[in-house]
Design a protein around this motif. Structure first.
Motif, PDB file in Angstrom:
ATOM      1  N   UNK A 246     -24.095   7.922   8.325  1.00 31.06           N
ATOM      2  CA  UNK A 246     -24.809   9.159   7.982  1.00 31.06           C
ATOM      3  C   UNK A 246     -23.879  10.169   7.301  1.00 31.06           C
ATOM      4  N   UNK A 247     -22.694  10.340   7.942  1.00 29.29           N
ATOM      5  CA  UNK A 247     -21.785  11.346   7.384  1.00 29.29           C
ATOM      6  C   UNK A 247     -21.021  10.725   6.217  1.00 29.29           C
ATOM      7  N   UNK A 248     -21.519  10.998   5.031  1.00 36.92           N
ATOM      8  CA  UNK A 248     -20.931  10.425   3.818  1.00 36.92           C
ATOM      9  C   UNK A 248     -19.466  10.858   3.697  1.00 36.92           C
ATOM     10  N   UNK A 249     -18.579   9.901   3.432  1.00 30.05           N
ATOM     11  CA  UNK A 249     -17.168  10.265   3.271  1.00 30.05           C
ATOM     12  C   UNK A 249     -17.003  11.012   1.957  1.00 30.05           C
ATOM     13  N   UNK A 250     -16.451  12.203   2.055  1.00 24.13           N
ATOM     14  CA  UNK A 250     -16.163  12.977   0.852  1.00 24.13           C
ATOM     15  C   UNK A 250     -14.700  12.794   0.529  1.00 24.13           C
ATOM     16  N   UNK A 251     -14.398  12.559  -0.700  1.00 25.84           N
ATOM     17  CA  UNK A 251     -13.000  12.406  -1.071  1.00 25.84           C
ATOM     18  C   UNK A 251     -12.910  11.926  -2.499  1.00 25.84           C
ATOM     19  N   UNK A 252     -11.688  11.748  -2.970  1.00 27.75           N
ATOM     20  CA  UNK A 252     -11.510  11.305  -4.356  1.00 27.75           C
ATOM     21  C   UNK A 252     -10.784   9.968  -4.380  1.00 27.75           C
ATOM     22  N   UNK A 253     -11.044   9.216  -5.428  1.00 32.15           N
ATOM     23  CA  UNK A 253     -10.280   7.997  -5.669  1.00 32.15           C
ATOM     24  C   UNK A 253      -9.163   8.362  -6.635  1.00 32.15           C
ATOM     25  N   UNK A 254      -8.000   7.780  -6.439  1.00 35.53           N
ATOM     26  CA  UNK A 254      -6.881   8.131  -7.317  1.00 35.53           C
ATOM     27  C   UNK A 254      -6.569   6.972  -8.269  1.00 35.53           C
ATOM     28  N   UNK A 255      -6.040   7.349  -9.431  1.00 39.15           N
ATOM     29  CA  UNK A 255      -5.778   6.341 -10.471  1.00 39.15           C
ATOM     30  C   UNK A 255      -4.406   5.689 -10.309  1.00 39.15           C
ATOM     31  N   UNK A 256      -3.551   6.250  -9.427  1.00 33.63           N
ATOM     32  CA  UNK A 256      -2.187   5.716  -9.328  1.00 33.63           C
ATOM     33  C   UNK A 256      -1.897   5.049  -7.984  1.00 33.63           C
ATOM     34  N   UNK A 257      -2.921   4.501  -7.329  1.00 32.30           N
ATOM     35  CA  UNK A 257      -2.727   3.854  -6.021  1.00 32.30           C
ATOM     36  C   UNK A 257      -1.629   2.787  -6.072  1.00 32.30           C
ATOM     37  N   UNK A 258      -1.659   1.972  -7.130  1.00 31.31           N
ATOM     38  CA  UNK A 258      -0.706   0.855  -7.221  1.00 31.31           C
ATOM     39  C   UNK A 258       0.745   1.330  -7.253  1.00 31.31           C
ATOM     40  N   UNK A 259       0.943   2.574  -7.686  1.00 34.69           N
ATOM     41  CA  UNK A 259       2.318   3.050  -7.893  1.00 34.69           C
ATOM     42  C   UNK A 259       2.810   3.966  -6.780  1.00 34.69           C
ATOM     43  N   UNK A 260       1.939   4.258  -5.802  1.00 33.30           N
ATOM     44  CA  UNK A 260       2.258   5.261  -4.788  1.00 33.30           C
ATOM     45  C   UNK A 260       3.499   4.902  -3.966  1.00 33.30           C
ATOM     46  N   UNK A 261       3.612   3.633  -3.627  1.00 32.78           N
ATOM     47  CA  UNK A 261       4.822   3.188  -2.932  1.00 32.78           C
ATOM     48  C   UNK A 261       5.004   3.772  -1.542  1.00 32.78           C
ATOM     49  N   UNK A 262       3.923   4.196  -0.884  1.00 35.62           N
ATOM     50  CA  UNK A 262       4.029   4.731   0.480  1.00 35.62           C
ATOM     51  C   UNK A 262       3.162   3.846   1.367  1.00 35.62           C
TER      52      UNK A 262
END
Ligand SMILES: O=C(O)CCC(=O)C(=O)O
Ligand SMILES: [Fe+2]
Length: 308
Positions: A246-262
């Protein structure tokens, strides 16, 4: 890291970009995919010790060095300020940017590759803009403008943030909803009507370097939303458990996930489908080259004024 610096291959370089990227595979490795050319994200470009040192030097700067903008964000200019006509009134860069930890030279090495500058020539960073954001502060959509070479590098210190990239309305396609950004400060940002559609979000972690160039510099805008925390969702999204549907997750997708390195962030995205980051105080250092520089420095301007 820090990322290795290229120095001995310069003599072999031609002006052909493919030769550069072959000679420096590490740069191509850091290019953010699936967005217009070109952005590079380099995690852990500096060490924690270097980060602490730079934060201390920025925070220790004398009070007159700081300027406050309308939304509360604070700025410093190193290397001189720009005249109203877009000419740099130059001053020497301080030791903490040039000698130890010699960040400017390290960045020059990367920019030389990204810009396909020939041989040993440097891009010639001559101004460093410092921004200090408290949690909840941001910067409205803007371009950095034609007074600077279209290749800038931003080092993030102290806290993560999310940089949003936007594009202008394409006159040949149906007009999307528009927002008009109010003018924010004397940086010339704001006051422009932009497409309300964001092109991409980039997560910038402390100690990372972001390079924006080509069309991302010349024909796109960038901004940081004024938020106290960021929610990132995985791409593709993981469907939430039944009771959370019910509670829709609000948030953004990021374009640099592959490079985050964390690994913590990557694990959270994989297992929980989202990562929430509370923002702290973030300092960014933007390294750039003003194309026009007043000869004789700021003293030259004074001399000119006196002669008039
Ligand atoms: O803080 C940042 O990463 C961006 C700063 C910026 O865009 C600017 O000052 O022009
Ligand atoms: Fe900017």
């Amino acid at each position: 890291m820090p990322v290795p610096i290229n120095n001995d291959q310069d003599t072999q370089q031609s002006n052909d970009h493919s030769t550069y990227t072959e000679a420096f595979p590490e740069l191509e490795h850091f290019r953010i995919q699936n967005i217009p050319p070109a952005a590079y994200y380099i995690p852990d470009f500096i060490t924690k010790e270097e980060e602490e040192y730079l934060i201390r030097k920025v925070e220790e700067s004398p009070q007159p060095k700081w300027r406050k903008v309308g939304t509360g964000r604070r700025l410093q200019y190193w290397g001189g300020t720009m005249s109203k006509k877009g000419i740099l009134l130059p001053e020497p860069l301080p030791d903490f940017l040039t000698s130890f930890p010699n960040i400017t030279e390290r960045i020059e090495s990367f920019l030389r590759v990204a810009s396909s500058v020939k041989g040993k020539e440097k891009m010639g960073i001559n101004q460093v803009l410092v921004n200090e954001y408290q949690s909840g502060q941001g910067i409205s959509p803007h371009e950095d403008g034609p007074a600077f070479h279209p290749l800038v590098a931003t080092l993030s210190l102290g806290s993560h943030t999310i940089l949003d990239l936007h594009h202008y309305i394409n006159p040949t396609s149906p007009s999307p909803p528009m927002v008009s950004m109010p003018s924010e400060d004397d940086e010339g940002e704001g006051g422009k009507t932009i497409a309300a559609i964001t092109l991409a979000h980039l997560l910038l972690l402390p100690r990372s370097l972001l390079i924006l160039s080509s069309s991302l510099y010349t024909s796109h805008l960038h901004s940081i939303s004024s938020r106290e925390k960021d929610v990132i969702i995985s791409n593709p999204p993981i469907s939430p458990p039944q009771d959370e549907q019910e509670s829709k997750i609000e948030g953004v997708q990021i374009a640099n996930t592959e490079l985050i390195g964390d690994s913590d962030i990557i694990d959270k995205l994989r297992t929980e489908g989202k990562w929430i980051g509370e923002r702290g105080t973030r300092i960014s250092l933007t390294f750039r080259r003003a194309e026009k520089v007043l000869k004789g420095g700021a003293l030259g301007a004074l001399g000119g004024a006196l002669r008039r």
